[in-house]
Design a protein around this motif. Structure first.
Motif, PDB file in Angstrom:
ATOM      1  N   GLY A   1       0.837  -1.187   0.000  1.00 51.94           N
ATOM      2  CA  GLY A   1       0.000   0.000   0.000  1.00 51.94           C
ATOM      3  C   GLY A   1       0.876   1.242   0.000  1.00 51.94           C
ATOM      4  O   GLY A   1       2.095   1.156   0.138  1.00 51.94           O
TER       5      GLY A   1
ATOM      6  N   CYS B   1       1.515   4.881   1.863  1.00 50.45           N
ATOM      7  CA  CYS B   1       1.212   5.644   3.072  1.00 50.45           C
ATOM      8  C   CYS B   1       1.892   7.009   2.987  1.00 50.45           C
ATOM      9  O   CYS B   1       2.890   7.266   3.657  1.00 50.45           O
ATOM     10  N   ALA B   2       1.361   7.842   2.140  1.00 52.70           N
ATOM     11  CA  ALA B   2       1.894   9.193   1.981  1.00 52.70           C
ATOM     12  C   ALA B   2       0.789  10.067   1.411  1.00 52.70           C
ATOM     13  O   ALA B   2      -0.113   9.569   0.729  1.00 52.70           O
TER      14      ALA B   2
END
Length: 142
Positions: A94, A96-97
């Motif tokens: 995934g 995450c930013a």
């Protein structure tokens, strides 16, 4: 005899979490396992967990599933030693930013991991398995 005796299963994401739990359960049911993950240290931990409980593995492959060419070569190599019956795709990536901080390359990596690697494993395993009977493929990605 257990339910999966004689069945060779490749488990991606086997270094931790769901992949590790699935590997343990499949081994308990008698499956011969090939464990796959990009974390060699994590695979060490899964292998130790299995051997400490009296279970073993057929093989382990430290590999990044986003490298499609390496994945194809690995499947061919593993299948030539012990024919694969089913892949379990527990690996996934995934992002995450914040969206504004991502570049196109970062966006492509989960696409190669999540839909592409299960497709490659299923298609490759399916061609090989077609000569031996039905193949089951489990995947956690939608």
């Amino acid at each position: 005899m257990t339910r999966l005796d004689g069945c060779h299963v490749l488990v991606t994401g086997a270094a931790q979490g769901i992949g590790r739990a699935v590997a343990l359960r499949l081994a308990e049911e008698g499956a011969a396992l090939t464990l796959l993950d990009r974390s060699g240290e994590g695979l060490d931990g899964t292998q130790k967990l299995l051997t400490d409980t009296g279970l073993g593995i057929a093989g382990r492959e430290p590999l990044d599933i986003t490298d499609t060419d390496a994945l194809l070569k690995m499947v061919a190599r593993v299948d030539s030693k012990l024919p694969l019956d089913a892949p379990v795709n527990a690996a996934g990536l995934g992002l995450c930013a914040p969206f504004s901080h991502l570049d196109v390359g970062q966006c492509h990596r989960p696409c190669r991991a999540n839909p592409t690697s299960p497709f490659v494993l299923r298609q490759t395993g399916g061609r090989r398995r077609a000569r031996r009977g039905p193949c089951t493929c489990a995947s956690g990605q939608a």
